[in-house]
Scaffold this motif. Structure first.
Motif, PDB file in Angstrom:
ATOM      1  N   HIS A 293       0.936  -1.107  -0.081  1.00 52.03           N
ATOM      2  CA  HIS A 293       0.042   0.195   0.155  1.00 52.03           C
ATOM      3  C   HIS A 293       0.842   1.011  -0.066  1.00 52.03           C
ATOM      4  O   HIS A 293       1.854   1.371   0.667  1.00 52.03           O
ATOM      5  CB  HIS A 293      -1.139   0.043   1.246  1.00 52.03           C
ATOM      6  CG  HIS A 293      -1.718  -1.197   1.283  1.00 52.03           C
ATOM      7  ND1 HIS A 293      -2.527  -1.474   0.238  1.00 52.03           N
ATOM      8  CD2 HIS A 293      -2.036  -2.011   2.279  1.00 52.03           C
ATOM      9  CE1 HIS A 293      -3.459  -2.502   0.547  1.00 52.03           C
ATOM     10  NE2 HIS A 293      -2.865  -2.708   1.622  1.00 52.03           N
ATOM     11  N   THR A 348      -7.334  -2.800   2.703  1.00 53.64           N
ATOM     12  CA  THR A 348      -6.973  -3.864   3.752  1.00 53.64           C
ATOM     13  C   THR A 348      -5.627  -4.208   4.102  1.00 53.64           C
ATOM     14  O   THR A 348      -4.900  -4.126   3.258  1.00 53.64           O
ATOM     15  CB  THR A 348      -7.610  -5.127   2.981  1.00 53.64           C
ATOM     16  OG1 THR A 348      -9.107  -4.849   2.609  1.00 53.64           O
ATOM     17  CG2 THR A 348      -7.699  -6.358   3.791  1.00 53.64           C
ATOM     18  N   LEU A 349      -5.636  -4.363   5.366  1.00 52.69           N
ATOM     19  CA  LEU A 349      -4.240  -4.513   5.958  1.00 52.69           C
ATOM     20  C   LEU A 349      -4.187  -5.672   6.801  1.00 52.69           C
ATOM     21  O   LEU A 349      -5.020  -6.215   7.583  1.00 52.69           O
ATOM     22  CB  LEU A 349      -3.743  -3.318   6.690  1.00 52.69           C
ATOM     23  CG  LEU A 349      -2.520  -3.225   6.946  1.00 52.69           C
ATOM     24  CD1 LEU A 349      -1.527  -2.869   5.859  1.00 52.69           C
ATOM     25  CD2 LEU A 349      -2.339  -2.066   7.998  1.00 52.69           C
ATOM     26  N   ASN A 350      -3.204  -6.617   6.755  1.00 53.16           N
ATOM     27  CA  ASN A 350      -2.872  -7.714   7.656  1.00 53.16           C
ATOM     28  C   ASN A 350      -1.319  -7.839   8.302  1.00 53.16           C
ATOM     29  O   ASN A 350      -1.061  -8.816   8.779  1.00 53.16           O
ATOM     30  CB  ASN A 350      -3.492  -9.050   7.285  1.00 53.16           C
ATOM     31  CG  ASN A 350      -2.765  -9.586   5.944  1.00 53.16           C
ATOM     32  OD1 ASN A 350      -1.700  -8.979   5.517  1.00 53.16           O
ATOM     33  ND2 ASN A 350      -3.565 -10.762   5.621  1.00 53.16           N
ATOM     34  N   THR A 351      -0.509  -7.112   7.496  1.00 50.73           N
ATOM     35  CA  THR A 351       0.947  -7.226   7.706  1.00 50.73           C
ATOM     36  C   THR A 351       1.783  -5.788   7.827  1.00 50.73           C
ATOM     37  O   THR A 351       1.412  -5.204   6.774  1.00 50.73           O
ATOM     38  CB  THR A 351       1.607  -8.271   6.461  1.00 50.73           C
ATOM     39  OG1 THR A 351       1.067  -9.314   6.897  1.00 50.73           O
ATOM     40  CG2 THR A 351       3.146  -8.274   7.075  1.00 50.73           C
ATOM     41  N   LYS A 412      -6.741  -9.463   9.760  1.00 56.90           N
ATOM     42  CA  LYS A 412      -7.149  -8.621   8.721  1.00 56.90           C
ATOM     43  C   LYS A 412      -8.179  -7.532   9.160  1.00 56.90           C
ATOM     44  O   LYS A 412      -8.953  -7.802   9.803  1.00 56.90           O
ATOM     45  CB  LYS A 412      -7.851  -9.300   7.324  1.00 56.90           C
ATOM     46  CG  LYS A 412      -8.206  -8.273   6.100  1.00 56.90           C
ATOM     47  CD  LYS A 412      -8.806  -9.049   5.220  1.00 56.90           C
ATOM     48  CE  LYS A 412     -10.209  -9.965   5.284  1.00 56.90           C
ATOM     49  NZ  LYS A 412     -10.567 -10.468   4.246  1.00 56.90           N
ATOM     50  N   ASN A 442      -0.960  -6.445   2.480  1.00 56.03           N
ATOM     51  CA  ASN A 442      -1.850  -7.264   2.705  1.00 56.03           C
ATOM     52  C   ASN A 442      -1.520  -8.661   2.002  1.00 56.03           C
ATOM     53  O   ASN A 442      -1.150  -8.651   0.758  1.00 56.03           O
ATOM     54  CB  ASN A 442      -3.205  -6.753   2.255  1.00 56.03           C
ATOM     55  CG  ASN A 442      -4.624  -7.675   2.646  1.00 56.03           C
ATOM     56  OD1 ASN A 442      -4.662  -7.728   3.618  1.00 56.03           O
ATOM     57  ND2 ASN A 442      -5.134  -8.031   1.478  1.00 56.03           N
ATOM     58  N   GLU A 444      -2.364 -12.292   0.830  1.00 56.69           N
ATOM     59  CA  GLU A 444      -3.580 -13.342   0.444  1.00 56.69           C
ATOM     60  C   GLU A 444      -3.394 -14.363   1.511  1.00 56.69           C
ATOM     61  O   GLU A 444      -4.519 -14.889   2.134  1.00 56.69           O
ATOM     62  CB  GLU A 444      -3.266 -13.898  -0.859  1.00 56.69           C
ATOM     63  CG  GLU A 444      -4.578 -14.564  -1.450  1.00 56.69           C
ATOM     64  CD  GLU A 444      -4.752 -14.901  -2.917  1.00 56.69           C
ATOM     65  OE1 GLU A 444      -5.603 -14.791  -3.295  1.00 56.69           O
ATOM     66  OE2 GLU A 444      -3.467 -15.072  -3.323  1.00 56.69           O
ATOM     67  N   VAL A 446      -1.567 -14.850   5.342  1.00 51.99           N
ATOM     68  CA  VAL A 446      -0.999 -14.012   6.091  1.00 51.99           C
ATOM     69  C   VAL A 446       0.352 -14.705   6.596  1.00 51.99           C
ATOM     70  O   VAL A 446       1.235 -14.149   6.897  1.00 51.99           O
ATOM     71  CB  VAL A 446      -1.932 -13.474   7.413  1.00 51.99           C
ATOM     72  CG1 VAL A 446      -2.122 -14.659   8.394  1.00 51.99           C
ATOM     73  CG2 VAL A 446      -1.252 -12.410   8.089  1.00 51.99           C
TER      74      VAL A 446
END
Length: 461
Positions: A293, A348-351, A412, A442, A444, A446
């Motif tokens: 991002h 969307t963010l998870n890392t 997420k 993000n 796919e 994590v």
């Protein structure tokens, strides 16, 4: 009008890895130290048949203290399982709180929304349960099918070829020559702007494929339903295996917990799908499964001359700001400190990956926490884990030994417009550190390449 472009991507399943053509269509946990009884702790659990629940001890969340009350009635009393179901059935519910002494017995279900666990009260007698969900938490509510062999549940996992093993297929077929629907429960409210699917051709028979379909969303399994897509797929009956993964943009970007697929017309004797899933940010999807991002600006609690926060996202790991110090963000040892990185658009963010104290023996940020800005509120990330053994993780706060490359994974978060890093200390005598570069991602999956050097992930950008 539909336009398509084709690339390739590698899909790994539990049994095989294969390269699949991808058609993009656009239409109109790490070790945790056991704390004392007064320190909040978080664990996660899942049955594999619904959302994972994060269990945070010694936390009481209510209006004014990290959450908004949905229900606060002291009667009747229910089991833990019933409380979880009540939360799942309530479109607004993000979690609930119970008395610790009655965790496994019958007690009240105090449902909550807009949860920010960092702002909740520390109280030993309470336990907070927060629901989280991902692709593995999607459940079938109902659906039409040709037979039990071709159940809707089959399309929740991706395979590289249609198969029937022990009288069970790995794809969904609708009843013959008629329209059909299925409804999916996403596990919790999710925001998405596209879907990913694989059509069928029914193995060697090559006599079925989905043609026109419509997609609807709702906050409840019974509606009301809002249409978000009406499109048509190419005839896949004569296509060769593996059938292409198609990424289709929606007309809007809904937030919903339930999705209804309506088969309107079909090629041959009926329709079907081999795979179906929701996706966010179609414009950023990469074949590698890694989305980076764009950071546009930043703000910080302390401006250390020469070590401005803009230098933490300029892509430069070679320039020395002063002898021995690669440029980056630093806070002049004025702790606790914070820095906010603002994004170009909601994501969307998870890392989060950052490099700190690069080419240094110290000045590594080793005590920190992460929050994300959703709407007008910063919310702590949950389900946190980090790429080092011996870490202490309490809520979103992480304490590690001094290391250069830090990878933080978490559940997420959607519609994120900024990321805030709180710095509490480092391995330098004065507690100052330098964050040389930061990456907001993000994945796919994590857990992709977990345990490997972080550059394995960064090289996929």
């Amino acid at each position: 009008t539909t336009t398509t472009t084709t690339t390739t991507t590698t899909i790994t399943t539990s049994t095989t890895t294969t390269t699949i053509a991808t058609t993009i269509a656009t239409t109109t946990t790490t070790s945790t130290t056991t704390p004392t009884s007064t320190t909040p702790t978080a664990t996660t659990s899942s049955t594999g048949k619904g959302p994972a629940w994060e269990r945070v001890t010694d936390k009481n969340c209510y209006t004014g203290f990290g959450a908004t009350v949905i229900t606060d009635s002291k009667s009747p009393k229910y089991s833990l399982a019933v409380c979880k179901k009540q939360c799942l059935d309530n479109a607004e519910c993000e979690g609930f709180v119970r008395y610790a002494t009655s965790e496994n017995g019958d007690h009240n279900c105090f449902l909550r929304k807009e949860i920010n666990i960092e702002q909740c009260r520390n109280q030993e007698s309470w336990i907070m349960f927060i629901k989280n969900c991902g692709p593995e938490d999607v459940m079938v509510v109902s659906g039409d099918k040709y037979s039990e062999k071709f159940a809707v549940e089959n399309l929740l996992t991706i395979q590289n070829k249609e198969l029937v093993v022990d009288d069970k297929a790995n794809y969904w077929l609708s009843p013959r020559n008629t329209s059909a629907t299925f409804i999916l429960n996403l596990g919790c409210r999710q925001t998405f702007d596209s879907i990913r699917l694989v059509n069928v051709h029914n193995r060697e028979h090559k006599d079925r494929a989905t043609k026109q379909f419509r997609l609807y969303t709702s906050q409840t399994k019974s509606g009301p339903w809002t249409q978000v897509l009406d499109t048509q797929l190419e005839d896949s009956r004569q296509q060769q295996d593996p059938l292409p993964i198609q990424l289709i943009a929606l007309d809007t970007k809904p937030t919903a917990q339930f999705v209804k697929f309506e088969l309107v017309s079909w090629w041959g004797r009926g329709g079907g799908l081999m795979y179906f899933n929701i996706v966010d940010e179609v414009q950023h999807v990469q074949p590698t499964g890694v989305v980076s991002h764009l950071i546009t600006r930043c703000d910080t609690s302390f401006l250390q001359s020469g070590f401005e926060c803009e230098k933490a996202f300029d892509g430069d790991l070679a320039t020395y700001q002063t002898p021995g110090y690669i440029a980056g963000w630093a806070y002049g040892a004025d702790i606790p400190a914070w820095v906010v990185f603002y994004l170009a658009s909601p994501v969307t963010l998870n890392t989060v990956i950052f490099k700190t104290g690069f080419l240094r023996g110290d000045h590594h940020l080793n005590d920190f926490s992460i929050e994300v800005l959703i709407g007008e509120t910063f919310k702590a990330v949950t389900g946190t884990k980090v790429n080092t053994d011996g870490a202490t993780i309490q809520g979103s706060r992480v304490t590690i030994g001094g290391q250069v490359e830090v990878r933080v994974a978490f559940y997420k978060k959607m519609s994120v417009t900024a990321v805030k890093i709180h710095a509490y200390g480092s391995d330098a005598p004065n507690e100052n550190s330098v964050v040389n570069e930061i990456f907001l991602l993000n994945l796919e999956n994590v857990n992709m390449n977990w345990g490997e050097d972080v550059d394995v992930i960064l090289n996929k950008i």
